[in-house]
Design a protein around this motif. Structure first.
Motif: not given
Length: 142
Positions: A83-102
């Motif tokens: 769970k981390v912050p991310a950036k939207h195209q309009d500059g606003s901050t999003l809160s996202i949750a994700f899984t990552v795989g190699m």
């Protein structure tokens, strides 16, 4: 029943963003849900680095972790939900949750990552508001 799966159709129809980046953090796959969540079209995202959606203050840590993952072929996050912050195209901050795989090439050398991403901004805001309400009820004089 035919159980063969059209992977292109699967990537296109899922509600979560699917973002694939190569060993140099260049975006090579960006599905419609990624466009909906982050605001960038597929054409705008492909070929750009993940800096497109990583907030400025997180970039150095992100780059260090990404480089280490490419060198070692492992990620310390495994199947953990991040769970981390991310950036939207309009500059606003999003809160996202994700899984990552190699991802690996034919000789088992790491050559990218896939992230499955969900926008949690609204849920996170609702949770914060509920916590504030509880705190206000527990501490009426503060």
């Amino acid at each position: 029943m035919n159980t063969s799966v059209d992977l292109h159709q699967l990537v296109e129809c899922v509600g979560d963003a699917i973002v694939v980046a190569d060993a140099n953090e260049k975006i090579v796959l960006w599905n419609p849900a990624a466009t909906r969540i982050f605001g960038y079209s597929e054409a705008e995202a492909l070929g750009k680095t993940l800096d497109l959606i990583v907030p400025e203050r997180q970039r150095q840590k992100h780059k260090e972790g990404y480089s280490k993952s490419m060198e070692t072929g492992t990620t310390r996050y495994g199947t953990s939900l991040l769970k981390v912050p991310a950036k939207h195209q309009d500059g606003s901050t999003l809160s996202i949750a994700f899984t990552v795989g190699m991802l690996f090439d034919g000789s088992q050398k790491a050559n990218g990552v896939v992230a499955i991403i969900r926008d949690e901004t609204q849920r996170f805001a609702e949770e914060r508001a509920l916590k504030k309400q509880i705190s206000d009820l527990e501490n009426p004089d503060s």
